[in-house]
Design an enzyme around this catalytic site. Structure first.
Site, PDB file in Angstrom:
ATOM      1  N   SER A 268       6.566   1.689   6.239  1.00  0.00           N
ATOM      2  CA  SER A 268       5.526   2.640   5.848  1.00  0.00           C
ATOM      3  C   SER A 268       5.168   3.655   6.925  1.00  0.00           C
ATOM      4  O   SER A 268       4.576   4.684   6.617  1.00  0.00           O
ATOM      5  CB  SER A 268       4.276   1.882   5.420  1.00  0.00           C
ATOM      6  OG  SER A 268       3.763   1.166   6.522  1.00  0.00           O
TER       7      SER A 268
ATOM      8  N   LYS B  61       0.465   0.363  -5.745  1.00  0.00           N
ATOM      9  CA  LYS B  61       0.933   1.637  -5.178  1.00  0.00           C
ATOM     10  C   LYS B  61       1.487   2.507  -6.323  1.00  0.00           C
ATOM     11  O   LYS B  61       0.728   2.905  -7.186  1.00  0.00           O
ATOM     12  CB  LYS B  61       1.927   1.370  -4.048  1.00  0.00           C
ATOM     13  CG  LYS B  61       1.213   0.760  -2.833  1.00  0.00           C
ATOM     14  CD  LYS B  61       2.085   0.537  -1.627  1.00  0.00           C
ATOM     15  CE  LYS B  61       1.231   0.059  -0.456  1.00  0.00           C
ATOM     16  NZ  LYS B  61       1.684  -1.188   0.128  1.00  0.00           N
TER      17      LYS B  61
ATOM     18  N   HIS C  36       6.611  -0.151  -1.037  1.00  0.00           N
ATOM     19  CA  HIS C  36       6.601   1.312  -0.866  1.00  0.00           C
ATOM     20  C   HIS C  36       7.814   1.979  -1.512  1.00  0.00           C
ATOM     21  O   HIS C  36       7.950   3.201  -1.432  1.00  0.00           O
ATOM     22  CB  HIS C  36       6.571   1.693   0.620  1.00  0.00           C
ATOM     23  CG  HIS C  36       5.197   1.691   1.205  1.00  0.00           C
ATOM     24  ND1 HIS C  36       4.270   2.683   0.928  1.00  0.00           N
ATOM     25  CD2 HIS C  36       4.586   0.825   2.037  1.00  0.00           C
ATOM     26  CE1 HIS C  36       3.147   2.418   1.584  1.00  0.00           C
ATOM     27  NE2 HIS C  36       3.316   1.301   2.264  1.00  0.00           N
TER      28      HIS C  36
HETATM   29  C1  LIG Z   1       1.004  -2.458   0.549  1.00  0.00           C
HETATM   30  C2  LIG Z   1       1.979  -3.495   0.901  1.00  0.00           C
HETATM   31  C3  LIG Z   1       1.742  -4.840   0.621  1.00  0.00           C
HETATM   32  C4  LIG Z   1       0.435  -5.327   0.063  1.00  0.00           C
HETATM   33  O1  LIG Z   1       0.316  -5.017  -1.280  1.00  0.00           O
HETATM   34  P1  LIG Z   1      -1.053  -5.361  -2.036  1.00  0.00           P
HETATM   35  O2  LIG Z   1      -0.656  -5.531  -3.458  1.00  0.00           O
HETATM   36  O3  LIG Z   1      -1.974  -4.216  -1.792  1.00  0.00           O
HETATM   37  O4  LIG Z   1      -1.580  -6.625  -1.441  1.00  0.00           O
HETATM   38  C5  LIG Z   1       2.743  -5.756   0.899  1.00  0.00           C
HETATM   39  N1  LIG Z   1       3.912  -5.373   1.453  1.00  0.00           N
HETATM   40  C6  LIG Z   1       4.161  -4.088   1.769  1.00  0.00           C
HETATM   41  C7  LIG Z   1       5.481  -3.713   2.360  1.00  0.00           C
HETATM   42  C8  LIG Z   1       3.208  -3.108   1.507  1.00  0.00           C
HETATM   43  O5  LIG Z   1       3.462  -1.845   1.834  1.00  0.00           O
END
Ligand SMILES: *Cc1c(COP(=O)(O)O)cnc(C)c1O
Length: 396
Positions: free
Chosen positions: A183, A242, A211
């Site tokens: 990210s 996301k 992501h």
């Molecule tokens: C955002 C993210 C998470 C967490 O996701 P949530 O559903 O918000 O708990 C886990 N792994 C990665 C790689 C992320 O970018």
């Protein structure tokens, strides 16, 4: 006791503030989207949400969620195995598996829980987990909860991965785990090479597509689609928070025996509430939309390309990316903060990241593109970057 403890916390809070690391939250009073309104009355263009497909305020998802409130109610008041499973939960699990061409899916309250609950039931002290050094915090925590021996390789470094795989040969089972997209840089894990090394050294592969799902690959099926290795990894985790609507929820999808064991043994699944039916209903609609048309994925890809090319033309130093993340390198922490603050005054909301979120001397502004952005939004952002870039001496 608490008086002493409060002094201790106050001291820590002051240290955080003095280091310039204190996180203040901006308050949004409109729905999440390309244009948002803050409680200060300021209207800004949002370039820091994970709203990659612009679905956070999608009328179609809202409609699906609303109608499920009428026929399935508000909450489940239960974990899945007691009385927290509806037809909607099962249908969404099936749709996610179809979307990724996997065998089965298990839903969680968040991807943090999916990653927190995936390792411990599957592996023990006889086994090895080989983890990328830049993997998400939830993977790091999940690995900590598991008794398997942990090996770490430098970010996306295949010769280091090979070295760690060799070191782990005496173990019973080996699992390589990586984020699909990292990210902070927006770089994509070289999953084709990871799978090839895993084959060579007899290991399994897990990829977290949080992501990359909905974003990477021609139709948004993630990094496995990008490298044409669909079906070649044993475990995929991802989030509904996301690109996939942005509400809440996570999942693990993959080999059916793995999913079956997780349903029996994964602690965040067994001991935490089900996602609300409305989130499952909107999730079903979301997968349907992404399967029926490629409009959103295409628009996101066009927007990302347009913005990144524009930034490079202006002379900005952009990290190589294949995702919807554009890291604008500024190197100095102070500069990244000043730049982001000036951009906000120009109506562009982005975040400057610096140590310890990224390595020392690697401060940057992270721009996240969305299918919710229109060309005029991108042009406005490019203009603001040009203006502030010149003002602060970053570009000529
Ligand atoms: C955002 C993210 C998470 C967490 O996701 P949530 O559903 O918000 O708990 C886990 N792994 C990665 C790689 C992320 O970018």
């Amino acid at each position: 006791m608490y008086n002493n403890y409060r002094d201790h916390l106050d001291k820590t809070l002051n240290e955080i503030k003095e280091a310039g690391l204190y996180k203040n939250e901006r308050i949004i009073v409109s729905p999440q989207g390309a244009e948002i309104e803050l409680n200060t009355g300021q209207k800004v263009l949002n370039f820091c949400a994970n709203n990659y497909l612009g679905l956070s305020n999608s009328p179609s998802l809202i409609e699906a969620a609303k109608s499920s409130l009428d026929d399935h109610g508000y909450g489940m008041s239960s974990v899945r195995f007691i009385c927290g499973t509806t037809d909607l939960h099962k249908e969404l699990e099936k749709k996610i598996a179809e979307f990724f061409s996997t065998e089965d899916t298990i839903l969680y309250a968040a991807c943090f829980d999916a990653n927190g609950g995936v390792f411990e039931p599957l592996l023990n002290e006889e086994d090895a987990i080989i983890s990328d050094s830049l993997n998400h915090a939830s993977i790091i925590d999940g690995v900590r909860l598991c008794k398997a021996e942990r090996y770490r390789y430098e970010n996306a470094d295949m010769s280091d991965l090979e070295k760690q795989l060799k070191l782990a040969q005496s173990k019973r089972f080996r699992l390589v785990v990586t984020d699909g997209v990292f990210s902070m840089d927006g770089n994509v894990a070289p999953l084709d090479k990871i799978v090839a090394l895993a084959d060579k050294y007899n290991a399994m592969v897990m990829v977290d597509e949080s992501h990359s799902a909905g974003v990477v690959g021609k139709t948004g099926r993630g990094v496995t689609e990008l490298f044409n290795i669909t079906g070649k990894v044993e475990i995929i985790t991802g989030t509904l928070g996301k690109a996939f609507g942005g509400a809440i929820g996570g999942f693990t999808t993959g080999k059916k025996e793995i999913i079956e064991i997780l349903r029996q043994r994964s602690r965040p699944y067994l001991f935490s509430n089900s996602i609300p039916p409305m989130v499952a209903a909107a999730g079903i609609r979301m997968i349907d939309m992404m399967t029926e048309t490629n409009i959103l994925q295409d628009k996101l890809h066009w927007n990302s390309e347009y913005f990144i090319v524009g930034m490079k033309k202006l002379g900005f130093d952009i990290k190589p990316t294949k995702s919807a993340i554009c890291a604008v390198m500024l190197y100095e922490a102070r500069l990244s903060q000043d730049f982001a603050a000036r951009l906000l005054e120009e109506g562009i909301y982005v975040i400057g990241f610096y140590f310890p979120v990224v390595a020392k001397g690697q401060a940057r502004i992270r721009v996240q593109l969305s299918a919710g952005h229109e060309k005029e939004h991108l042009d406005k952002a490019l203009k603001a970057f040009e203006k502030i870039g010149k003002e602060l001496g970053v570009i000529k």
